[in-house]
Design an enzyme around this catalytic site. Structure first.
Site, PDB file in Angstrom:
ATOM      1  N   CYS A   1       0.542  -1.000  -0.317  1.00 21.35           N
ATOM      2  CA  CYS A   1      -0.311  -0.214  -0.081  1.00 21.35           C
ATOM      3  C   CYS A   1       0.826   1.411   0.106  1.00 21.35           C
ATOM      4  O   CYS A   1       0.599   2.198  -0.251  1.00 21.35           O
ATOM      5  CB  CYS A   1      -0.696   0.373   1.495  1.00 21.35           C
ATOM      6  SG  CYS A   1      -2.260  -1.511   1.218  1.00 21.35           S
TER       7      CYS A   1
ATOM      8  N   HIS B   1      -3.236   7.856   3.248  1.00 25.92           N
ATOM      9  CA  HIS B   1      -3.792   6.278   2.336  1.00 25.92           C
ATOM     10  C   HIS B   1      -4.978   5.695   2.980  1.00 25.92           C
ATOM     11  O   HIS B   1      -5.537   5.897   4.801  1.00 25.92           O
ATOM     12  CB  HIS B   1      -2.049   4.932   2.936  1.00 25.92           C
ATOM     13  CG  HIS B   1      -3.036   3.589   2.267  1.00 25.92           C
ATOM     14  ND1 HIS B   1      -3.479   3.532   1.189  1.00 25.92           N
ATOM     15  CD2 HIS B   1      -3.234   2.774   3.485  1.00 25.92           C
ATOM     16  CE1 HIS B   1      -4.092   1.512   1.803  1.00 25.92           C
ATOM     17  NE2 HIS B   1      -3.744   1.893   2.308  1.00 25.92           N
TER      18      HIS B   1
ATOM     19  N   ASN C   1     -10.518   0.358   0.567  1.00 25.75           N
ATOM     20  CA  ASN C   1      -8.622   0.387   0.131  1.00 25.75           C
ATOM     21  C   ASN C   1      -8.823  -0.553  -0.754  1.00 25.75           C
ATOM     22  O   ASN C   1      -8.067  -1.062  -0.857  1.00 25.75           O
ATOM     23  CB  ASN C   1      -7.990  -0.397   2.050  1.00 25.75           C
ATOM     24  CG  ASN C   1      -6.316  -0.627   1.889  1.00 25.75           C
ATOM     25  OD1 ASN C   1      -6.268  -0.402   0.741  1.00 25.75           O
ATOM     26  ND2 ASN C   1      -6.030  -1.488   2.807  1.00 25.75           N
TER      27      ASN C   1
HETATM   28  O1  UT7 Z   1      -2.957  -0.571   4.345  1.00 24.90           O
HETATM   29  C1  UT7 Z   1      -3.173  -1.738   5.162  1.00 24.90           C
HETATM   30  C2  UT7 Z   1      -4.899  -2.944   5.051  1.00 24.90           C
HETATM   31  N1  UT7 Z   1      -4.905  -3.414   6.317  1.00 24.90           N
HETATM   32  C3  UT7 Z   1      -5.415  -1.979   7.683  1.00 24.90           C
HETATM   33  O2  UT7 Z   1      -5.454  -1.322   7.204  1.00 24.90           O
HETATM   34  C4  UT7 Z   1      -6.203  -3.643   8.274  1.00 24.90           C
HETATM   35  C5  UT7 Z   1      -6.040  -2.664   9.627  1.00 24.90           C
HETATM   36  N2  UT7 Z   1      -6.567  -3.167  11.178  1.00 24.90           N
HETATM   37  C6  UT7 Z   1      -7.981  -2.633  10.827  1.00 24.90           C
HETATM   38  O3  UT7 Z   1      -8.405  -1.890   9.818  1.00 24.90           O
HETATM   39  C7  UT7 Z   1      -8.430  -3.029  12.041  1.00 24.90           C
HETATM   40  O4  UT7 Z   1      -7.740  -4.277  12.521  1.00 24.90           O
HETATM   41  C8  UT7 Z   1     -10.199  -4.119  11.457  1.00 24.90           C
HETATM   42  C9  UT7 Z   1     -11.230  -3.242  10.931  1.00 24.90           C
HETATM   43  C10 UT7 Z   1      -9.622  -5.504  10.438  1.00 24.90           C
HETATM   44  C11 UT7 Z   1     -10.408  -5.262  12.620  1.00 24.90           C
HETATM   45  O5  UT7 Z   1     -11.046  -3.979  13.365  1.00 24.90           O
HETATM   46  P1  UT7 Z   1     -10.769  -4.150  14.938  1.00 24.90           P
HETATM   47  O6  UT7 Z   1     -11.316  -2.842  15.555  1.00 24.90           O
HETATM   48  O7  UT7 Z   1      -9.105  -4.423  15.325  1.00 24.90           O
HETATM   49  O8  UT7 Z   1     -11.954  -5.535  15.277  1.00 24.90           O
HETATM   50  P2  UT7 Z   1     -10.970  -7.110  16.166  1.00 24.90           P
HETATM   51  O9  UT7 Z   1     -10.134  -7.926  15.276  1.00 24.90           O
HETATM   52  O10 UT7 Z   1     -10.245  -6.251  17.558  1.00 24.90           O
HETATM   53  O11 UT7 Z   1     -12.732  -8.043  16.143  1.00 24.90           O
HETATM   54  C12 UT7 Z   1     -13.692  -6.879  16.802  1.00 24.90           C
HETATM   55  C13 UT7 Z   1     -15.003  -8.636  17.402  1.00 24.90           C
HETATM   56  C14 UT7 Z   1     -14.490 -10.264  16.872  1.00 24.90           C
HETATM   57  O12 UT7 Z   1     -15.132 -10.647  17.439  1.00 24.90           O
HETATM   58  P3  UT7 Z   1     -14.654 -10.922  19.151  1.00 24.90           P
HETATM   59  O13 UT7 Z   1     -13.825 -12.039  19.287  1.00 24.90           O
HETATM   60  O14 UT7 Z   1     -14.635  -9.577  20.022  1.00 24.90           O
HETATM   61  O15 UT7 Z   1     -16.152 -12.072  19.362  1.00 24.90           O
HETATM   62  C15 UT7 Z   1     -13.853  -9.977  15.317  1.00 24.90           C
HETATM   63  O16 UT7 Z   1     -14.596 -11.042  15.818  1.00 24.90           O
HETATM   64  O17 UT7 Z   1     -15.040  -7.746  15.386  1.00 24.90           O
HETATM   65  C16 UT7 Z   1     -15.922  -9.597  14.812  1.00 24.90           C
HETATM   66  N3  UT7 Z   1     -15.205  -8.982  13.587  1.00 24.90           N
HETATM   67  C17 UT7 Z   1     -16.607  -8.500  12.576  1.00 24.90           C
HETATM   68  N4  UT7 Z   1     -17.610  -8.684  13.243  1.00 24.90           N
HETATM   69  C18 UT7 Z   1     -17.859  -8.553  11.715  1.00 24.90           C
HETATM   70  C19 UT7 Z   1     -14.183  -8.943  12.601  1.00 24.90           C
HETATM   71  N5  UT7 Z   1     -14.825  -9.159  11.092  1.00 24.90           N
HETATM   72  C20 UT7 Z   1     -15.595  -8.413  11.531  1.00 24.90           C
HETATM   73  C21 UT7 Z   1     -16.720  -8.132  10.992  1.00 24.90           C
HETATM   74  N6  UT7 Z   1     -17.664  -7.879  10.808  1.00 24.90           N
HETATM   75  N7  UT7 Z   1     -16.450  -8.157   8.965  1.00 24.90           N
END
Ligand code: UT7
Length: 358
Positions: free
Chosen positions: A112, A252, A282
């Site tokens: 990216c 970005h 993204n």
């Molecule tokens: O160019 C670089 C590319 N990558 C990035 O920019 C990624 C950077 N990271 C992020 O943007 C965030 O970490 C995410 C958007 C990917 C995830 O957000 P988060 O606030 O870090 O969520 P998390 O991974 O801590 O997950 C929280 C909860 C989990 O459930 P439990 O364990 O709390 O029950 C996940 O299983 O949300 C759940 N979850 C979802 N729920 C509904 C994960 N993905 C989803 C989803 N819909 N799509």
């Protein structure tokens, strides 16, 4: 001193739209969760007729038209991408096959961060005096590598391309400062396995093997919040500017929460930060040049405006640069272009005064 002004710009995205409502029907997720955690509402994804080549070519043609030059006049094409249509040959050669000309052509891989890395590289070729005109492209089609059964990644990505033409000028335009960094130890937090020479050894497994993007979202999030603010601040300082001098931050577009954190670090109000992650998701290396095109089209960039680009991505990598917008001092007629006459300061090279806005 010689500088590399941005004289042309263009963007291209696929027609196909994937909304959060569409994703609700594919995986266990909700519009509320996606918007709340990322700011994304919809993204453009490639269809059967699209490719990395088609998007990159469309964006490049617009950039060349805008600059008023042809591909024959280019000295170099650099494509920042992690999703080339093929590895042999380079994506840059595939783009050149469509555009024409015989400029040098190569790809640059920084995920990216690829567009800002490529911009820094292209600018160096001009600043050193080696070349006069360089096409820099940021393009990715990461949705080809997204597992649409994995809700932690499939909600994030879209496809697209953006391109800029760089041309030599003696005025202080283009990239004023460059910050490039990487933490290779973090490679395991964001990668596509099996997309390269290292493939599974089992011949039986290989036909079914699909290289899906793997990501440790929380780890990447923490890294991004830290480096985006730091790298942007360093780019501003290295350019001899202060935050008060910045007219626009073009970050970005990965996650609205990450963008907000970077803006807070620079103490910039939201109206000085370009945000389109809600409409494109993204788009990896394409996100900054796409945002640049939109900011220009909205009339937000004027001659002499100070713009900051900042990106992060797989590697883990990061890149930032302060850019002075405008084409002051760029040659605009044949005599000037072949180097036999220099444009007067503040003119277009044809003797006309630079317009207030490009
Ligand atoms: O160019 C670089 C590319 N990558 C990035 O920019 C990624 C950077 N990271 C992020 O943007 C965030 O970490 C995410 C958007 C990917 C995830 O957000 P988060 O606030 O870090 O969520 P998390 O991974 O801590 O997950 C929280 C909860 C989990 O459930 P439990 O364990 O709390 O029950 C996940 O299983 O949300 C759940 N979850 C979802 N729920 C509904 C994960 N993905 C989803 C989803 N819909 N799509």
């Amino acid at each position: 001193m010689r500088h590399a002004a941005i004289t042309g710009w263009g963007m291209a995205v696929p027609d196909r739209v994937l909304t959060n409502a569409d994703l609700e029907r594919m995986v266990e997720t909700s519009d509320e969760w996606i918007v709340g955690r990322t700011g994304i509402k919809e993204r453009r994804i490639v269809g059967p007729g699209d490719s990395t080549t088609s998007l990159a070519t469309a964006a490049s043609r617009l950039a060349l038209d805008r600059a008023g030059i042809t591909a024959d006049e280019l000295d170099l094409i650099i494509v920042g991408t992690c999703t080339p249509d093929q590895f042999l040959v380079s994506q840059a050669c595939l783009v050149q096959a469509e555009l024409g000309g015989n400029a040098g052509a190569f790809d640059l891989g920084a995920a990216c961060s690829g567009f800002v890395y490529a911009l820094a590289t292209g600018s160096q070729f001009i600043q050193s005096g080696l070349y006069r005109r360089v096409l820099v492209v940021g393009v990715d089609t990461l949705t080809r590598f997204v597992d649409y059964a994995d809700r932690t990644t499939c909600i994030l990505f879209g496809d697209g391309a953006g391109a800029v033409v760089l041309e030599a000028t003696d005025e202080q335009r283009g990239l004023l400062s460059t910050v490039l960094g990487a933490d290779g130890a973090g490679h395991k937090h964001l990668y596509i396995p099996g997309w390269g020479a290292l493939v599974p050894e089992s011949a039986e497994l290989f036909p079914e093997y699909r290289p899906y993007l793997q990501m440790n979202g929380q780890e990447v999030f923490r890294f991004a919040v830290r480096v985006m603010g730091d790298a942007a601040a360093e780019a501003v300082e290295k350019a001899g500017l202060t935050f008060a001098d910045i007219d626009m931050l073009i970050p970005h577009q990965a996650n609205l929460r990450i963008i907000d954190a970077a803006a807070r670090r620079l103490d910039l109000p939201r109206d000085k930060v370009w945000v389109n992650v809600d409409r494109y998701g993204n788009t990896s290396a394409a996100s900054i040049p796409i945002a640049l095109c939109e900011a220009e089209a909205a009339g937000r960039l004027h001659e002499g405006a100070n713009v900051v680009f900042v990106a992060f991505g797989g590697g883990l990598s990061w890149a930032a640069g302060a850019v002075r917008w405008g084409t002051a001092g760029v040659c605009r007629d044949a005599a000037c272009r072949d180097g036999s006459r220099k444009p007067e300061a503040g003119t277009t090279g044809t003797g006309e005064r630079e317009p207030g806005r490009l």
